[in-house]
Scaffold this motif. Structure first.
Motif, PDB file in Angstrom:
ATOM      1  N   ASN A  95       7.552   0.501  -7.995  1.00 13.71           N
ATOM      2  CA  ASN A  95       6.761  -0.705  -8.224  1.00 13.71           C
ATOM      3  C   ASN A  95       7.122  -1.770  -7.193  1.00 13.71           C
ATOM      4  O   ASN A  95       8.121  -1.654  -6.474  1.00 13.71           O
ATOM      5  CB  ASN A  95       7.008  -1.249  -9.635  1.00 13.71           C
ATOM      6  CG  ASN A  95       6.437  -0.354 -10.713  1.00 13.71           C
ATOM      7  OD1 ASN A  95       5.221  -0.261 -10.877  1.00 13.71           O
ATOM      8  ND2 ASN A  95       7.304   0.317 -11.457  1.00 13.71           N
ATOM      9  N   THR A 108       4.257   2.326 -13.187  1.00 15.34           N
ATOM     10  CA  THR A 108       4.524   2.747 -11.820  1.00 15.34           C
ATOM     11  C   THR A 108       3.298   2.447 -10.968  1.00 15.34           C
ATOM     12  O   THR A 108       2.172   2.367 -11.477  1.00 15.34           O
ATOM     13  CB  THR A 108       4.904   4.243 -11.744  1.00 15.34           C
ATOM     14  OG1 THR A 108       5.512   4.509 -10.474  1.00 15.34           O
ATOM     15  CG2 THR A 108       3.701   5.155 -11.947  1.00 15.34           C
ATOM     16  N   GLY A 109       3.527   2.241  -9.675  1.00 17.98           N
ATOM     17  CA  GLY A 109       2.425   1.937  -8.763  1.00 17.98           C
ATOM     18  C   GLY A 109       1.844   0.549  -8.916  1.00 17.98           C
ATOM     19  O   GLY A 109       0.735   0.284  -8.443  1.00 17.98           O
ATOM     20  N   GLN A 110       2.605  -0.366  -9.542  1.00 16.57           N
ATOM     21  CA  GLN A 110       2.087  -1.703  -9.810  1.00 16.57           C
ATOM     22  C   GLN A 110       2.647  -2.726  -8.826  1.00 16.57           C
ATOM     23  O   GLN A 110       3.753  -2.586  -8.317  1.00 16.57           O
ATOM     24  CB  GLN A 110       2.452  -2.131 -11.238  1.00 16.57           C
ATOM     25  CG  GLN A 110       1.921  -1.195 -12.311  1.00 16.57           C
ATOM     26  CD  GLN A 110       0.417  -1.014 -12.226  1.00 16.57           C
ATOM     27  OE1 GLN A 110      -0.322  -2.003 -12.241  1.00 16.57           O
ATOM     28  NE2 GLN A 110      -0.028   0.227 -12.139  1.00 16.57           N
ATOM     29  N   SER A 152       3.871   1.467  -1.175  1.00 25.08           N
ATOM     30  CA  SER A 152       4.524   1.549  -2.476  1.00 25.08           C
ATOM     31  C   SER A 152       3.639   2.259  -3.499  1.00 25.08           C
ATOM     32  O   SER A 152       4.107   3.105  -4.277  1.00 25.08           O
ATOM     33  CB  SER A 152       4.871   0.133  -2.965  1.00 25.08           C
ATOM     34  OG  SER A 152       5.625   0.165  -4.155  1.00 25.08           O
ATOM     35  N   ARG A 153       2.349   1.937  -3.483  1.00 24.07           N
ATOM     36  CA  ARG A 153       1.424   2.607  -4.400  1.00 24.07           C
ATOM     37  C   ARG A 153       1.333   4.103  -4.091  1.00 24.07           C
ATOM     38  O   ARG A 153       1.302   4.937  -4.998  1.00 24.07           O
ATOM     39  CB  ARG A 153       0.035   1.978  -4.304  1.00 24.07           C
ATOM     40  CG  ARG A 153      -0.052   0.536  -4.819  1.00 24.07           C
ATOM     41  CD  ARG A 153      -1.503   0.075  -4.809  1.00 24.07           C
ATOM     42  NE  ARG A 153      -1.646  -1.303  -5.234  1.00 24.07           N
ATOM     43  CZ  ARG A 153      -1.764  -2.343  -4.397  1.00 24.07           C
ATOM     44  NH1 ARG A 153      -1.748  -2.137  -3.091  1.00 24.07           N
ATOM     45  NH2 ARG A 153      -1.896  -3.568  -4.856  1.00 24.07           N
ATOM     46  N   GLY A 154       1.276   4.419  -2.803  1.00 25.44           N
ATOM     47  CA  GLY A 154       1.193   5.833  -2.432  1.00 25.44           C
ATOM     48  C   GLY A 154       2.446   6.606  -2.800  1.00 25.44           C
ATOM     49  O   GLY A 154       2.371   7.742  -3.284  1.00 25.44           O
ATOM     50  N   ALA A 192       4.472   5.852  -5.193  1.00 25.38           N
ATOM     51  CA  ALA A 192       4.479   5.957  -6.654  1.00 25.38           C
ATOM     52  C   ALA A 192       3.694   7.177  -7.114  1.00 25.38           C
ATOM     53  O   ALA A 192       4.131   7.920  -8.001  1.00 25.38           O
ATOM     54  CB  ALA A 192       3.896   4.689  -7.273  1.00 25.38           C
ATOM     55  N   ALA A 193       2.542   7.406  -6.501  1.00 21.74           N
ATOM     56  CA  ALA A 193       1.724   8.564  -6.867  1.00 21.74           C
ATOM     57  C   ALA A 193       2.441   9.869  -6.535  1.00 21.74           C
ATOM     58  O   ALA A 193       2.367  10.843  -7.291  1.00 21.74           O
ATOM     59  CB  ALA A 193       0.375   8.495  -6.151  1.00 21.74           C
ATOM     60  N   ARG A 242       9.848   6.216 -10.720  1.00 22.95           N
ATOM     61  CA  ARG A 242       8.866   5.132 -10.738  1.00 22.95           C
ATOM     62  C   ARG A 242       9.053   4.220  -9.534  1.00 22.95           C
ATOM     63  O   ARG A 242      10.175   3.937  -9.126  1.00 22.95           O
ATOM     64  CB  ARG A 242       8.998   4.318 -12.030  1.00 22.95           C
ATOM     65  CG  ARG A 242       8.721   5.145 -13.286  1.00 22.95           C
ATOM     66  CD  ARG A 242       8.782   4.309 -14.541  1.00 22.95           C
ATOM     67  NE  ARG A 242      10.108   3.749 -14.770  1.00 22.95           N
ATOM     68  CZ  ARG A 242      10.451   2.496 -14.560  1.00 22.95           C
ATOM     69  NH1 ARG A 242       9.552   1.621 -14.089  1.00 22.95           N
ATOM     70  NH2 ARG A 242      11.683   2.067 -14.807  1.00 22.95           N
ATOM     71  N   ASN A 249       0.832  -1.202   0.000  1.00 28.24           N
ATOM     72  CA  ASN A 249       0.000   0.000   0.000  1.00 28.24           C
ATOM     73  C   ASN A 249       0.868   1.254   0.000  1.00 28.24           C
ATOM     74  O   ASN A 249       0.599   2.230  -0.717  1.00 28.24           O
ATOM     75  CB  ASN A 249      -0.926  -0.005   1.211  1.00 28.24           C
ATOM     76  CG  ASN A 249      -2.063   0.984   1.066  1.00 28.24           C
ATOM     77  OD1 ASN A 249      -2.785   0.973   0.071  1.00 28.24           O
ATOM     78  ND2 ASN A 249      -2.219   1.854   2.048  1.00 28.24           N
ATOM     79  N   ALA A 290       5.658  10.195  -9.073  1.00 27.16           N
ATOM     80  CA  ALA A 290       5.447  10.119 -10.526  1.00 27.16           C
ATOM     81  C   ALA A 290       5.656  11.454 -11.241  1.00 27.16           C
ATOM     82  O   ALA A 290       6.276  11.481 -12.316  1.00 27.16           O
ATOM     83  CB  ALA A 290       4.050   9.568 -10.818  1.00 27.16           C
TER      84      ALA A 290
END
Length: 255
Positions: free
Chosen positions: A182, A241-243, A167-169, A171-172, A180, A165, A175
């Protein structure tokens, strides 16, 4: 050092500086080898000063479970590499217990420090440099086995879910600067650490016991994970990114 051409047919990471935590054996060592083969300059870490890493990589002993350890590693990376373009958080692990309620408080904290907060702290120290250069790639190594919940391993699973979770944040956030972020989530992989954990789990009498073969017909190999990491840090993944990329032979399908 023997050079092995990567999937693109070129040494696509020439000029890139990479830091890999937990890079002395298993998946981490395979990641280090693939980055070296692709032309990157690599600094690998492990907790023990007696650890060995693949030929061609620099090494520094580091315990990233504390802020002081992360700060020391960031300083060592700047001294050895002059900066970091690629950051791979591979360090991790925990030992199973008879039940979730039996996991001691100190092991909950250790699992969070090792599997989650080590990445948070090191990113806070090194990602700003990537953002200033408007270029960089960060990969977190999680686990495909975050579902279903397994009481003997709840501390490890909870830390890895938090990592994904986060990592996704991150990434945002990064970006817009061209950085990037992931995550790679390995399934059951043939490594010394993985085998030891599975034997310990089975000895408790509460683990999965005999497990079937993943749908693709075999356990994973360290290089299976390393190839995914190499792709994600390369320009071939410049639109990713964010994957969270599951590398598990189809063992843990996600909705």
């Amino acid at each position: 050092m023997t050079t092995v051409e990567n999937g693109s047919g070129t040494r696509e990471l020439t000029g890139k500086r990479a830091l890999v935590t937990g890079g002395s054996r298993g998946i981490g060592a395979a990641i280090v080898r693939r980055l070296l083969d692709a032309g990157a300059e690599v600094l690998a870490t492990a907790r023990s000063a007696t650890s060995t890493v693949p030929e061609g990589a620099a090494f520094v002993a580091a315990d990233v479970r504390t802020l002081a350890g992360a700060e020391a590693l960031a300083a060592a990376a700047h001294e050895a590499l002059g900066g970091v373009d690629i950051l791979v958080h591979n360090v991790g692990g925990a030992r199973p217990h008879p039940s979730g309620l039996a996991i001691p408080d100190e092991e909950w904290q250790d699992a969070l420090d090792l599997n989650f907060l080590s990445s948070v702290r090191l990113n806070a120290l090194l990602a700003p440099g990537m953002r200033e250069r408007r270029s960089g790639a960060i990969v977190h190594v999680s686990t495909a086995a975050v579902v279903p919940p397994a009481p003997p391993f709840l501390h490890y699973q909870a830390a890895k879910v938090a990592l994904e979770n986060y990592s996704r944040g991150l990434a945002a956030e990064l970006a817009p600067s061209g950085v990037r972020v992931n995550t790679v989530s390995p399934g059951r992989t043939a490594t010394p650490g993985g085998e030891a954990t599975r034997k310990h789990w089975e000895s408790l009498g509460v683990g999965p016991g005999a497990v079937g073969t993943p749908p693709l017909g075999r356990d994973g190999r360290p290089d299976d994970i390393a190839h995914a990491v190499l792709f994600l840090v390369s320009d071939r993944a410049s639109w990713l990114t964010g994957q969270v990329v599951g590398v598990d032979g189809g063992e843990y399908p996600r909705g």
